[in-house]
Scaffold this active site. Structure first.
Site, PDB file in Angstrom:
ATOM      1  N   GLU A   1       0.043   4.485   0.630  1.00 40.72           N
ATOM      2  CA  GLU A   1      -0.218   5.505   1.548  1.00 40.72           C
ATOM      3  C   GLU A   1       1.078   6.037   2.214  1.00 40.72           C
ATOM      4  OE1 GLU A   1      -2.451   3.262   1.633  1.00 40.72           O
ATOM      5  OE2 GLU A   1      -4.242   4.220   0.929  1.00 40.72           O
TER       6      GLU A   1
ATOM      7  N   GLU B   1      -8.149  -1.862  14.588  1.00 40.75           N
ATOM      8  CA  GLU B   1      -8.681  -2.915  13.681  1.00 40.75           C
ATOM      9  C   GLU B   1      -7.871  -3.866  13.331  1.00 40.75           C
ATOM     10  OE1 GLU B   1     -10.011  -1.067   9.724  1.00 40.75           O
ATOM     11  OE2 GLU B   1      -9.299  -2.798   8.929  1.00 40.75           O
TER      12      GLU B   1
ATOM     13  N   SER C   1     -10.767  -6.833   8.369  1.00 39.14           N
ATOM     14  CA  SER C   1     -12.225  -6.191   7.734  1.00 39.14           C
ATOM     15  C   SER C   1     -12.618  -7.541   6.918  1.00 39.14           C
ATOM     16  CB  SER C   1     -11.686  -5.279   6.789  1.00 39.14           C
ATOM     17  OG  SER C   1     -11.672  -4.118   7.569  1.00 39.14           O
TER      18      SER C   1
ATOM     19  N   ARG D   1       0.700  -1.056  -0.004  1.00 35.13           N
ATOM     20  CA  ARG D   1       0.154  -0.122   0.073  1.00 35.13           C
ATOM     21  C   ARG D   1       0.803   1.304  -0.208  1.00 35.13           C
ATOM     22  NH1 ARG D   1      -5.537  -2.001   3.229  1.00 35.13           N
ATOM     23  NH2 ARG D   1      -5.518  -3.863   2.007  1.00 35.13           N
TER      24      ARG D   1
ATOM     25  N   ARG E   1      -0.917  -6.417  12.775  1.00 37.47           N
ATOM     26  CA  ARG E   1      -2.088  -6.028  13.786  1.00 37.47           C
ATOM     27  C   ARG E   1      -2.367  -6.761  14.712  1.00 37.47           C
ATOM     28  NH1 ARG E   1      -5.162  -1.580  11.206  1.00 37.47           N
ATOM     29  NH2 ARG E   1      -3.603  -0.367  10.239  1.00 37.47           N
TER      30      ARG E   1
ATOM     31  N   ARG F   1       0.534   2.067  13.179  1.00 38.23           N
ATOM     32  CA  ARG F   1       0.213   1.048  12.860  1.00 38.23           C
ATOM     33  C   ARG F   1      -0.162   0.862  11.366  1.00 38.23           C
ATOM     34  NH1 ARG F   1      -3.173   5.162  13.484  1.00 38.23           N
ATOM     35  NH2 ARG F   1      -4.823   5.412  12.306  1.00 38.23           N
ATOM     36  N   HIS F   2       0.644   1.416  10.673  1.00 41.44           N
ATOM     37  CA  HIS F   2       0.435   1.243   9.212  1.00 41.44           C
ATOM     38  C   HIS F   2       2.064   1.068   8.635  1.00 41.44           C
ATOM     39  CE1 HIS F   2      -3.080   3.583   9.328  1.00 41.44           C
ATOM     40  NE2 HIS F   2      -3.571   2.453   8.443  1.00 41.44           N
TER      41      HIS F   2
HETATM   42  P1  ATP Z   1      -6.848   1.075   8.016  1.00 37.47           P
HETATM   43  O1  ATP Z   1      -8.261   1.322   8.114  1.00 37.47           O
HETATM   44  O2  ATP Z   1      -6.673   0.518   9.798  1.00 37.47           O
HETATM   45  O3  ATP Z   1      -5.881   1.729   7.581  1.00 37.47           O
HETATM   46  P2  ATP Z   1      -7.943  -0.737   6.123  1.00 37.47           P
HETATM   47  O4  ATP Z   1      -9.213  -0.782   6.475  1.00 37.47           O
HETATM   48  O5  ATP Z   1      -7.429   0.227   5.035  1.00 37.47           O
HETATM   49  O6  ATP Z   1      -7.097  -0.490   7.486  1.00 37.47           O
HETATM   50  P3  ATP Z   1      -8.131  -3.310   5.063  1.00 37.47           P
HETATM   51  O7  ATP Z   1      -8.220  -3.099   3.638  1.00 37.47           O
HETATM   52  O8  ATP Z   1      -9.415  -3.457   5.765  1.00 37.47           O
HETATM   53  O9  ATP Z   1      -7.258  -2.390   5.827  1.00 37.47           O
HETATM   54  O10 ATP Z   1      -7.151  -4.486   5.232  1.00 37.47           O
HETATM   55  C1  ATP Z   1      -7.286  -5.433   6.118  1.00 37.47           C
HETATM   56  C2  ATP Z   1      -6.460  -5.614   7.328  1.00 37.47           C
HETATM   57  O11 ATP Z   1      -4.912  -5.750   7.050  1.00 37.47           O
HETATM   58  C3  ATP Z   1      -6.773  -4.387   8.229  1.00 37.47           C
HETATM   59  O12 ATP Z   1      -7.828  -4.722   8.963  1.00 37.47           O
HETATM   60  C4  ATP Z   1      -5.254  -4.435   9.038  1.00 37.47           C
HETATM   61  O13 ATP Z   1      -5.178  -5.510   9.783  1.00 37.47           O
HETATM   62  C5  ATP Z   1      -4.386  -4.917   7.990  1.00 37.47           C
HETATM   63  N1  ATP Z   1      -3.754  -3.786   7.294  1.00 37.47           N
HETATM   64  C6  ATP Z   1      -4.381  -3.048   5.981  1.00 37.47           C
HETATM   65  N2  ATP Z   1      -3.327  -2.126   5.768  1.00 37.47           N
HETATM   66  C7  ATP Z   1      -2.322  -2.217   6.688  1.00 37.47           C
HETATM   67  C8  ATP Z   1      -1.127  -1.314   6.902  1.00 37.47           C
HETATM   68  N3  ATP Z   1      -0.846  -0.546   5.773  1.00 37.47           N
HETATM   69  N4  ATP Z   1      -0.360  -1.754   7.698  1.00 37.47           N
HETATM   70  C9  ATP Z   1      -0.416  -2.767   8.525  1.00 37.47           C
HETATM   71  N5  ATP Z   1      -1.488  -3.472   8.453  1.00 37.47           N
HETATM   72  C10 ATP Z   1      -2.650  -3.330   7.445  1.00 37.47           C
HETATM   73 MG    MG Z   2     -10.444  -2.372   7.002  1.00 35.52          MG
END
Ligand code: ATP
Ligand code: MG
Length: 416
Positions: free
Chosen positions: A198, A339, A342, A196, A390, A204-205
């Site tokens: 961003e 979180e 999802s 990703r 996470r 936490r990212h």
């Molecule tokens: P957030 O809203 O916390 O940025 P997200 O909703 O964009 O996460 P999802 O697309 O739902 O993330 O991805 C499923 C799971 O993968 C998330 O619940 C999280 O546990 C993990 N995850 C997603 N993006 C990241 C990231 N950039 N770094 C670490 N873990 C991630």
């Molecule tokens: Mg999510």
């Protein structure tokens, strides 16, 4: 006679005795190798050992010996198998004063530290137990492409790269592929990196994180998916609490297998609970980090560490989630205010799916390969993505997600 191998972490000479603090290859406990002057062969070898030397020691464990620190080992042979060419830049056993930067910069050395070791042992076990559980539920492990022709599916930015003159993207998740598989193999899982793009500045990212993704077909509703996920989490935590006692102890963490079913709280209830605490969110927006944390505190008071947030507004969720009026058949799983997963039921009806994509402003032509799979008897299906780092972060009360992955990728870090 036993043999231990490892590294010299400290050396002290007290009169006619040399104490060598040895960090063994894989266990969590340092050993003290005690060399006495009267054994002149050993004494000469021991004298030359440097901090960081890799050694092989034959001898035996001594109970109730003279060393005050760690288990004691009485050597009969010491061989230095690698001598450091520079002095070691960190003391792996001295955790105090190590910044996160140093921890990551010298990750390979810090893995000699029992706590750091414990994190990565637990990470490996977590993946093993996840596989065990999903296999026992009849899921097949698959591997889908990470080099992709379609761009963002929504919810995240993607890395773009050149693919023989064409644009390609690093997979932000296996979402599209695991859904396509539902037309042929309706119970799959994948342990996979997410890329990703961003520019996050949070604890936490990551820009490269790992997910445990599962998808299953012929579901009756989103509840089937939540049951799978809570079963998975409770199996992993249950196994860890039984089989990773030493590692959990080293980290000062107590794990209790959670009670099933997990608490379910609707998005609307969440907004109400937060409002009572003075935090007002616009209906329809995704929960902010502050909101997640606050909710974590509220739920903790009610006795819940793990809880599903259900019935999200559709506008807060990606196109592939099934609509239910203004709401959606989706959920998040939060653990101690963070979180960790999802998921939801997906839209499996071709025409509805196209409508959803248009509504989210996606270019339908870009997703032709994906949409095709929905023409030939795509069953109702659903799944989730669970973040490995996470989950570890919440489970082990780590203060930064970077502690849960060996070589984190973030805005600043592309090496080591
Ligand atoms: P957030 O809203 O916390 O940025 P997200 O909703 O964009 O996460 P999802 O697309 O739902 O993330 O991805 C499923 C799971 O993968 C998330 O619940 C999280 O546990 C993990 N995850 C997603 N993006 C990241 C990231 N950039 N770094 C670490 N873990 C991630
Ligand atoms: Mg999510």
């Amino acid at each position: 006679m036993e043999e231990v191998v490892g590294w010299v972490n400290a050396k002290r000479k007290l009169g006619g005795i040399i104490f060598i603090e040895l960090i063994p290859r894989s266990s969590l406990k340092p050993l003290t190798v005690v060399v006495k002057r009267d054994n002149s062969g050993l004494w000469e070898v021991a004298k030359k050992l440097k901090l960081g030397s890799a050694i092989r020691v034959k001898g035996e464990k001594v109970s109730g010996g003279i060393s005050k620190r760690g288990e004691e080992f009485k050597p009969s042979e010491i061989v230095e198998v690698a001598c450091p060419s520079e002095s070691i830049p960190v003391d792996p056993l001295l955790k105090a004063g190590v910044t996160l930067d140093t921890l990551i910069r010298y990750r390979y050395l810090m893995l000699r530290n029992p706590k750091v070791r414990a994190v990565f042992k637990i990470r490996a076990l977590l993946l093993k137990y996840a596989r065990e559980y999903l296999e026992s539920e009849g899921f097949l492990e698959v591997n889908t492409p990470k080099l992709c022709g379609a761009g963002a599916e929504g919810g995240a930015e993607v890395f773009e790269l050149d693919y023989f003159g064409r644009k390609a993207y690093l997979a932000q998740s296996p979402q599209l592929y695991k859904q396509m598989l539902m037309a042929g193999l309706p119970k799959v899982y994948e342990i996979t990196p997410y890329f990703r793009a961003e520019k996050h500045h949070t604890t936490r990212h990551l820009n490269e994180s790992w997910g445990i993704d599962a998808e299953m077909g012929f579901i009756r509703g989103v509840d089937d998916v939540m049951r799978l996920l809570e079963g998975l989490i409770s199996y992993i935590l249950g196994e860890l609490s039984k089989k990773a006692k030493e590692e959990l102890n080293a980290l000062g963490v107590e794990v209790e297998p959670p009670v099933i079913p997990f608490k379910r709280v609707t998005y609307d209830e969440v907004l109400k609970l937060l409002k009572e605490e003075g935090l007002v969110l616009r209906w329809g927006e995704d929960l902010t980090h502050e909101a997640e944390r606050k909710l974590g505190e509220i739920m903790k008071e009610k006795g819940y560490e793990l809880y599903f947030i259900i019935n999200y507004p559709w506008e807060a969720k990606p196109f592939y989630i099934m609509k239910e009026g203004r709401l959606s058949k989706s959920f998040d799983l939060d653990y101690k205010g963070l979180e960790i997963a999802s998921g939801g039921q997906r839209e499996h009806r071709f025409n509805e799916l196209i409508k959803n994509m248009r509504e989210k402003g996606l270019n339908v032509e870009d997703f032709g390969f994906y949409l095709e799979a929905f023409k030939y008897g795509m069953p109702p299906h659903g799944g989730f993505g669970l973040g490995v780092e996470r989950l570890l972060m919440s489970l082990l009360n780590l203060s930064n997600v970077r502690e849960a992955i060996l070589f984190p990728r973030d805005i600043q870090r592309l090496i080591p």
